[in-house]
Motif scaffolding. Structure first.
Motif, PDB file in Angstrom:
ATOM      1  N   GLU A  27      12.527   0.252   2.289  1.00 32.44           N
ATOM      2  CA  GLU A  27      11.687   0.770   1.202  1.00 32.44           C
ATOM      3  C   GLU A  27      10.224   0.430   1.438  1.00 32.44           C
ATOM      4  O   GLU A  27       9.334   1.248   1.147  1.00 32.44           O
ATOM      5  CB  GLU A  27      12.184   0.224  -0.134  1.00 32.44           C
ATOM      6  CG  GLU A  27      13.552   0.769  -0.526  1.00 32.44           C
ATOM      7  CD  GLU A  27      14.038   0.254  -1.870  1.00 32.44           C
ATOM      8  OE1 GLU A  27      13.205  -0.280  -2.647  1.00 32.44           O
ATOM      9  OE2 GLU A  27      15.252   0.381  -2.151  1.00 32.44           O
ATOM     10  N   ARG A  31       7.013   3.049   1.725  1.00 31.53           N
ATOM     11  CA  ARG A  31       5.768   2.874   0.971  1.00 31.53           C
ATOM     12  C   ARG A  31       4.558   2.903   1.918  1.00 31.53           C
ATOM     13  O   ARG A  31       3.523   3.493   1.605  1.00 31.53           O
ATOM     14  CB  ARG A  31       5.798   1.563   0.183  1.00 31.53           C
ATOM     15  CG  ARG A  31       6.716   1.575  -1.033  1.00 31.53           C
ATOM     16  CD  ARG A  31       6.739   0.220  -1.726  1.00 31.53           C
ATOM     17  NE  ARG A  31       5.404  -0.166  -2.193  1.00 31.53           N
ATOM     18  CZ  ARG A  31       4.882   0.205  -3.358  1.00 31.53           C
ATOM     19  NH1 ARG A  31       5.576   0.983  -4.179  1.00 31.53           N
ATOM     20  NH2 ARG A  31       3.668  -0.194  -3.712  1.00 31.53           N
ATOM     21  N   LEU A  34       3.862   6.477   2.857  1.00 29.05           N
ATOM     22  CA  LEU A  34       3.236   7.188   1.736  1.00 29.05           C
ATOM     23  C   LEU A  34       1.744   6.868   1.660  1.00 29.05           C
ATOM     24  O   LEU A  34       0.912   7.763   1.458  1.00 29.05           O
ATOM     25  CB  LEU A  34       3.929   6.821   0.419  1.00 29.05           C
ATOM     26  CG  LEU A  34       5.334   7.391   0.226  1.00 29.05           C
ATOM     27  CD1 LEU A  34       5.994   6.786  -1.012  1.00 29.05           C
ATOM     28  CD2 LEU A  34       5.289   8.916   0.100  1.00 29.05           C
ATOM     29  N   GLU A  39      -1.138   9.083  -0.025  1.00 29.48           N
ATOM     30  CA  GLU A  39      -0.522   9.075  -1.346  1.00 29.48           C
ATOM     31  C   GLU A  39      -0.593   7.697  -1.994  1.00 29.48           C
ATOM     32  O   GLU A  39      -0.865   6.673  -1.347  1.00 29.48           O
ATOM     33  CB  GLU A  39       0.944   9.514  -1.259  1.00 29.48           C
ATOM     34  CG  GLU A  39       1.164  10.984  -1.510  1.00 29.48           C
ATOM     35  CD  GLU A  39       0.922  11.410  -2.956  1.00 29.48           C
ATOM     36  OE1 GLU A  39       0.577  10.543  -3.787  1.00 29.48           O
ATOM     37  OE2 GLU A  39       1.072  12.603  -3.238  1.00 29.48           O
ATOM     38  N   PRO A  41       1.914   5.272  -3.715  1.00 34.06           N
ATOM     39  CA  PRO A  41       3.348   5.072  -3.953  1.00 34.06           C
ATOM     40  C   PRO A  41       3.672   4.536  -5.337  1.00 34.06           C
ATOM     41  O   PRO A  41       4.844   4.496  -5.725  1.00 34.06           O
ATOM     42  CB  PRO A  41       3.753   4.074  -2.862  1.00 34.06           C
ATOM     43  CG  PRO A  41       2.499   3.388  -2.474  1.00 34.06           C
ATOM     44  CD  PRO A  41       1.399   4.378  -2.658  1.00 34.06           C
ATOM     45  N   LEU A  46       6.375   9.094  -7.435  1.00 36.94           N
ATOM     46  CA  LEU A  46       6.750   8.471  -6.166  1.00 36.94           C
ATOM     47  C   LEU A  46       7.340   7.071  -6.308  1.00 36.94           C
ATOM     48  O   LEU A  46       7.748   6.474  -5.314  1.00 36.94           O
ATOM     49  CB  LEU A  46       5.523   8.394  -5.239  1.00 36.94           C
ATOM     50  CG  LEU A  46       4.952   9.729  -4.749  1.00 36.94           C
ATOM     51  CD1 LEU A  46       3.683   9.497  -3.944  1.00 36.94           C
ATOM     52  CD2 LEU A  46       5.975  10.482  -3.916  1.00 36.94           C
ATOM     53  N   GLN A  48      10.151   5.929  -7.307  1.00 35.06           N
ATOM     54  CA  GLN A  48      11.534   5.781  -6.836  1.00 35.06           C
ATOM     55  C   GLN A  48      11.759   6.415  -5.455  1.00 35.06           C
ATOM     56  O   GLN A  48      12.875   6.385  -4.930  1.00 35.06           O
ATOM     57  CB  GLN A  48      12.499   6.428  -7.845  1.00 35.06           C
ATOM     58  CG  GLN A  48      12.433   5.833  -9.242  1.00 35.06           C
ATOM     59  CD  GLN A  48      12.734   4.350  -9.238  1.00 35.06           C
ATOM     60  OE1 GLN A  48      13.667   3.893  -8.572  1.00 35.06           O
ATOM     61  NE2 GLN A  48      11.934   3.579  -9.956  1.00 35.06           N
ATOM     62  N   THR A  49      10.692   6.974  -4.876  1.00 39.21           N
ATOM     63  CA  THR A  49      10.846   7.665  -3.593  1.00 39.21           C
ATOM     64  C   THR A  49      11.340   6.748  -2.472  1.00 39.21           C
ATOM     65  O   THR A  49      12.238   7.147  -1.714  1.00 39.21           O
ATOM     66  CB  THR A  49       9.532   8.364  -3.212  1.00 39.21           C
ATOM     67  OG1 THR A  49       9.283   9.415  -4.153  1.00 39.21           O
ATOM     68  CG2 THR A  49       9.614   8.961  -1.817  1.00 39.21           C
ATOM     69  N   ARG A  52      15.021   6.445  -2.832  1.00 42.69           N
ATOM     70  CA  ARG A  52      15.693   7.726  -2.575  1.00 42.69           C
ATOM     71  C   ARG A  52      15.718   8.043  -1.077  1.00 42.69           C
ATOM     72  O   ARG A  52      16.713   8.554  -0.559  1.00 42.69           O
ATOM     73  CB  ARG A  52      14.985   8.848  -3.332  1.00 42.69           C
ATOM     74  CG  ARG A  52      15.077   8.761  -4.853  1.00 42.69           C
ATOM     75  CD  ARG A  52      14.531  10.027  -5.490  1.00 42.69           C
ATOM     76  NE  ARG A  52      14.407   9.914  -6.925  1.00 42.69           N
ATOM     77  CZ  ARG A  52      13.243   9.725  -7.567  1.00 42.69           C
ATOM     78  NH1 ARG A  52      12.108   9.647  -6.869  1.00 42.69           N
ATOM     79  NH2 ARG A  52      13.205   9.626  -8.878  1.00 42.69           N
ATOM     80  N   VAL A  53      14.612   7.772  -0.389  1.00 42.65           N
ATOM     81  CA  VAL A  53      14.556   8.055   1.043  1.00 42.65           C
ATOM     82  C   VAL A  53      15.564   7.189   1.797  1.00 42.65           C
ATOM     83  O   VAL A  53      16.266   7.665   2.693  1.00 42.65           O
ATOM     84  CB  VAL A  53      13.131   7.834   1.590  1.00 42.65           C
ATOM     85  CG1 VAL A  53      13.121   7.886   3.116  1.00 42.65           C
ATOM     86  CG2 VAL A  53      12.183   8.884   1.020  1.00 42.65           C
TER      87      VAL A  53
END
Length: 208
Positions: A27, A31, A34, A39, A41, A46, A48-49, A52-53
């Motif tokens: 995770e 981050r 991102l 972006e 994070p 984002l 929970q991205t 999820r990834v």
């Protein structure tokens, strides 16, 4: 087996020595990516991205935890005297390019000539998925599928044809959408007997 085929078979084999990163490390890596693309994070969409990834990668690359020989281990010898070609067309798959980690989308066509025993048709499709669900080159995947069937079932021959579109060509670089690549591998009688090779390719082309 020649050195080129050996290298294709071994190039993405899972390493027994590799230490698997923790969920937290995965995770954190997402981050970092991102932030690298510009972006934030921590924004709502984002947050929970990374989780999820990590979950998606575990599903998309589960082929590293699966053994093709185990899938092909149960065979049927009561085949009522059948000893001709078994062909499965249009086995759809999604893989990922090992160079850019973007999708490869395509279809595999697999044929084998039994030598007294056959395997359940779903097993062939699962073998395709096992090798597809790893970082791949199309050439290596083609050889790996053929080798797994040949070495486990020991048929008189195996033919594998893969047709795929590579998103590394469609989404980046020269950006050519719709371009497909075809690869073929033959073993046994399909490699040594041109008439048998022509026969199996005729069956394949008739279905296409």
């Amino acid at each position: 087996m020649d050195d080129i085929v050996k290298n294709l078979l071994l190039r993405n084999a899972p390493s027994a020595q590799a230490e698997q990163p923790s969920q937290t490390e995965v995770e954190a890596a997402v981050r970092t990516l991102l932030r690298w693309v510009g972006e934030n994070p921590d924004r709502e969409g984002l947050m929970q991205t990374p989780e999820r990834v990590a979950k998606a990668y575990k599903e998309m690359f589960r082929g590293y935890t699966q053994d093709a020989s185990e899938e092909l281990g149960r065979v049927f010898e009561e085949v009522a005297g059948y000893n001709d070609i078994v062909l499965m067309n249009d086995i759809s798959f999604h893989s990922h390019c090992e160079h850019h980690m973007v999708p490869i989308i395509g279809k595999a066509h697999v044929a084998y000539l039994p030598d007294g025993k056959v395997v359940g048709l779903s097993k062939i499709a699962r073998v395709v998925d096992i090798f597809a669900q790893r970082l791949q080159t199309q050439e290596a995947m083609t050889a790996q599928i053929a080798d797994a069937i040949q070495s486990t079932l020991k048929p008189r021959g195996v033919a594998v044809v893969i047709e795929a579109e590579h998103m590394c060509m469609a989404m980046r670089g020269i950006r050519k959408q719709g371009s497909t690549t075809t690869t073929c591998t033959y073993t046994g009688i399909f490699k040594t007997d041109r008439d048998e090779q022509t026969r199996v390719m005729s069956l394949l082309n008739a279905k296409r």
